[in-house]
Design an enzyme around this catalytic site. Sequence first.
Site, PDB file in Angstrom:
ATOM      1  N   HIS A 165       1.269  -9.176  -3.190  1.00  0.00           N
ATOM      2  CA  HIS A 165       0.263  -8.145  -2.948  1.00  0.00           C
ATOM      3  C   HIS A 165       0.960  -6.788  -2.920  1.00  0.00           C
ATOM      4  CE1 HIS A 165      -3.742  -6.868  -1.539  1.00  0.00           C
ATOM      5  NE2 HIS A 165      -3.087  -5.947  -0.860  1.00  0.00           N
TER       6      HIS A 165
ATOM      7  N   ASP B 229       0.851  -1.195   0.000  1.00  0.00           N
ATOM      8  CA  ASP B 229       0.000   0.000   0.000  1.00  0.00           C
ATOM      9  C   ASP B 229       0.886   1.245   0.000  1.00  0.00           C
ATOM     10  OD1 ASP B 229       0.784  -0.629   2.695  1.00  0.00           O
ATOM     11  OD2 ASP B 229      -0.649   0.834   3.439  1.00  0.00           O
TER      12      ASP B 229
ATOM     13  N   GLU C 197       2.140 -10.318   0.869  1.00  0.00           N
ATOM     14  CA  GLU C 197       2.410  -8.889   0.702  1.00  0.00           C
ATOM     15  C   GLU C 197       3.917  -8.674   0.902  1.00  0.00           C
ATOM     16  OE1 GLU C 197      -0.327  -6.227   2.673  1.00  0.00           O
ATOM     17  OE2 GLU C 197       0.706  -4.451   1.936  1.00  0.00           O
TER      18      GLU C 197
ATOM     19  N   ASP D  63       0.971 -17.762  -3.630  1.00  0.00           N
ATOM     20  CA  ASP D  63       1.511 -16.719  -4.507  1.00  0.00           C
ATOM     21  C   ASP D  63       0.402 -16.132  -5.380  1.00  0.00           C
ATOM     22  OD1 ASP D  63       3.155 -15.029  -5.895  1.00  0.00           O
ATOM     23  OD2 ASP D  63       3.891 -16.574  -7.272  1.00  0.00           O
TER      24      ASP D  63
HETATM   25  O1  9MR Z   1      -4.203  -3.850   0.345  1.00  0.00           O
HETATM   26  C1  9MR Z   1      -4.257  -3.858   1.765  1.00  0.00           C
HETATM   27  C2  9MR Z   1      -2.934  -4.317   2.336  1.00  0.00           C
HETATM   28  O2  9MR Z   1      -1.907  -3.426   1.962  1.00  0.00           O
HETATM   29  C3  9MR Z   1      -3.048  -4.486   3.848  1.00  0.00           C
HETATM   30  O3  9MR Z   1      -1.889  -5.064   4.402  1.00  0.00           O
HETATM   31  C4  9MR Z   1      -4.228  -5.365   4.194  1.00  0.00           C
HETATM   32  C5  9MR Z   1      -4.437  -5.517   5.685  1.00  0.00           C
HETATM   33  O4  9MR Z   1      -4.663  -4.292   6.277  1.00  0.00           O
HETATM   34  O5  9MR Z   1      -5.411  -4.855   3.631  1.00  0.00           O
HETATM   35  C6  9MR Z   1      -5.366  -4.757   2.226  1.00  0.00           C
HETATM   36  O6  9MR Z   1      -6.552  -4.202   1.782  1.00  0.00           O
HETATM   37  C7  9MR Z   1      -7.666  -5.056   1.797  1.00  0.00           C
HETATM   38  C8  9MR Z   1      -8.662  -4.569   2.816  1.00  0.00           C
HETATM   39  O7  9MR Z   1      -8.129  -4.653   4.116  1.00  0.00           O
HETATM   40  C9  9MR Z   1      -9.946  -5.352   2.704  1.00  0.00           C
HETATM   41  N1  9MR Z   1     -10.462  -5.314   1.356  1.00  0.00           N
HETATM   42  C10 9MR Z   1      -9.516  -5.856   0.356  1.00  0.00           C
HETATM   43  C11 9MR Z   1      -8.228  -5.090   0.383  1.00  0.00           C
HETATM   44  C12 9MR Z   1      -7.191  -5.737  -0.541  1.00  0.00           C
HETATM   45  O8  9MR Z   1      -7.548  -5.812  -1.822  1.00  0.00           O
HETATM   46  O1  9MR Z   2       2.766  -6.577   9.531  1.00  0.00           O
HETATM   47  C1  9MR Z   2       1.477  -6.276  10.037  1.00  0.00           C
HETATM   48  C2  9MR Z   2       0.941  -7.484  10.771  1.00  0.00           C
HETATM   49  O2  9MR Z   2       1.751  -7.771  11.893  1.00  0.00           O
HETATM   50  C3  9MR Z   2      -0.487  -7.247  11.194  1.00  0.00           C
HETATM   51  O3  9MR Z   2      -1.015  -8.428  11.741  1.00  0.00           O
HETATM   52  C4  9MR Z   2      -1.302  -6.815   9.977  1.00  0.00           C
HETATM   53  C5  9MR Z   2      -2.752  -6.513  10.300  1.00  0.00           C
HETATM   54  O4  9MR Z   2      -2.867  -5.416  11.119  1.00  0.00           O
HETATM   55  O5  9MR Z   2      -0.742  -5.657   9.409  1.00  0.00           O
HETATM   56  C6  9MR Z   2       0.554  -5.852   8.925  1.00  0.00           C
HETATM   57  O6  9MR Z   2       1.041  -4.657   8.397  1.00  0.00           O
HETATM   58  C7  9MR Z   2       0.439  -4.163   7.218  1.00  0.00           C
HETATM   59  C8  9MR Z   2       0.009  -2.736   7.518  1.00  0.00           C
HETATM   60  O7  9MR Z   2      -1.025  -2.744   8.447  1.00  0.00           O
HETATM   61  C9  9MR Z   2      -0.398  -1.986   6.252  1.00  0.00           C
HETATM   62  N1  9MR Z   2       0.591  -2.066   5.246  1.00  0.00           N
HETATM   63  C10 9MR Z   2       0.926  -3.440   4.899  1.00  0.00           C
HETATM   64  C11 9MR Z   2       1.465  -4.159   6.103  1.00  0.00           C
HETATM   65  C12 9MR Z   2       1.951  -5.556   5.750  1.00  0.00           C
HETATM   66  O8  9MR Z   2       0.927  -6.427   5.456  1.00  0.00           O
END
Ligand code: 9MR
Ligand code: 9MR
Length: 584
Positions: free
Chosen positions: A502, A191, A556, A547
């Site tokens: 991701h 993101d 991600e 994957d």
């Molecule tokens: O794309 C988002 C990712 O970067 C985050 O780590 C993740 C958890 O917070 O959330 C992803 O976004 C999702 C969202 O939380 C729920 N709807 C789908 C999104 C991904 O396509």
């Molecule tokens: O690395 C983070 C993980 O420990 C948490 O469980 C998760 C949900 O809160 O979020 C991860 O971090 C994400 C962040 O919230 C948004 N950018 C992407 C990060 C990696 O997935």
Amino acid sequence: MDFRILKRILGLIVSYIFMWGCFSLSAQVNFVRVNQIGYYAHSTKQAILANMDATEFEVRESVTGDVVFRGELSEGKHWKQSNETLQVADFTKLTKPGKYYVYCLNEKSHPFEIKEKAVYESLAVWTLKAFYLWRASIDIKPEYATFNGDDYSRKMGHADDTVYIHQTAATERRPAESFVSAPRGWYDAGDYNLYSVNASVSLHSLALAYEMFPAYYKSLNLNIPESGNGVPDILNEMKWEYDWLFNMQDEDGGVYHKLSSLRFCTMIMPDKDDLDRYMIGKSTAATLDFAAAMAMAARIYKEYDSIFPGMSDRALKAALRAWKWAEANPDVHFKNPEGVRTGEYGDMGRSLTDEVFWAASELFITTGDKKYFDKLDFMEMFETPNWSVVNTFGLMSLAFHKEKISKIVNIDPIDRKFKGLSESIYNMCHYCPNLVPIKKFEWGSNGVIAVNGMILGLAHQVYKSDKYKEAMLSTFNYLMGTNPTDYCFVSRFGTRYPRNFHDRRTTAFGKYEPMPGYLCGGANPGQVADCGKMNYPSSQPARCYLDKVCSYSTNEIANNWNAPMAGLAGIVENIIGRWTDSSK
Ligand code: 9MR
Ligand code: 9MR
């Protein structure tokens, strides 16, 4: 037909039938696992074999198939994380450079190389270049962004010259909906938001690697816009993040928890994301982590004062102001406010003493002022650190600097705690059938493993004991392919690497090959709902990896995983590769 091969084929049929009975859709394919990049000619070389039930293995030349080595396998041990019986194939004695594969009972590993020099140099470079590719507020130019013919240049995203103050961060001087300019920095992950906690934590891994091996990093050219300015490129790259991080401090010394839109944008390029961005919340954790990262900056940029005038002093002042704010505001916890749905990196319900420990450690090392040392509570537990539990980052820095600080304070507690931590990670690794230190697979398991690899490397440097070095190497091998998923977890390295992680940029580029140098999160049985439980190959923790773009819980990418991966690659080049100034 050889009886063992027959037994193996029967075993395969049985396991196929068994797996169809479970929810798993795709059968397991890889049984012979190697570091897919390769091995140093003079170093230990091990492969891991799963469910082979064999006694011997061979190493064969990759083109001719000639057998160049025969060895005995270790006794099988069951690993409950993957539900496999694992055996170690040691071919350390094969030292002749070349391209090979490991062979056993009709199964072959991916090919790998044995080389004398720079085996992981490109890995060390591109895991750092990944941060350049992650830069906000700048055009990414083709001359710095081309890998094996694939061009990942792109238009500038996120000028961030107008970042609104969210009501949760408002003060009299900066009321809600007023704005500040806060450009630069790295996108956090897949993101495009920037989070102070994770930024600080990532900077620690890079700063420590640099402090451990400054001569190496002085020689490592990353080919980024600043290259050749007289500053090591790792510090040039980190400065892009520090320049942004300064912006995260409010005038009162407190640090905004994140710079973020209110929700995640879709899978578009950075320059197409036009969601408004906000400074959201202020927190004690963000402020103390910031203080720690800035205190590190104050000491590592000191040497480069003539090229970055004032940076070191400015960082120290920022750290001290942050520390002061946190003393006055010791428990401001962060939670996403209503209407905000981006990453949280929150600490609700957790103690903030670990953040105090980290900040005080770095401030003490940098200033030598005993008042910070007196804040350190060595009775705390020290385990593998992560973005939410950070005291061990401080302990690592203290252990590395112990000679210097032994002139001011009694370092026994540092030694006791760091030795205890090193031993516990060593044991975790040594007694694990897969020779990897991990207790529990969770979100970002590869990041946990990379951090543990760095700790083992540091333990080797501090205690000069080969056992830590060997454990570091097998930990590194896991990330490069000796793991139950059959992936080399860094994109564009090894033979089979993640292609569909991701990541908004990689998805939007839509190229056949993914962006290089990115470590994906790794196996995590916790969140399989993101792509649908049925699509994951296995419910076994160490095999629960997919994957696919949808799998943000396993696939991600993120700053805090890439930073220790880059650090570990550099440390391995030095400790295993015995890097010297003249080894190029
Ligand atoms: O794309 C988002 C990712 O970067 C985050 O780590 C993740 C958890 O917070 O959330 C992803 O976004 C999702 C969202 O939380 C729920 N709807 C789908 C999104 C991904 O396509
Ligand atoms: O690395 C983070 C993980 O420990 C948490 O469980 C998760 C949900 O809160 O979020 C991860 O971090 C994400 C962040 O919230 C948004 N950018 C992407 C990060 C990696 O997935």
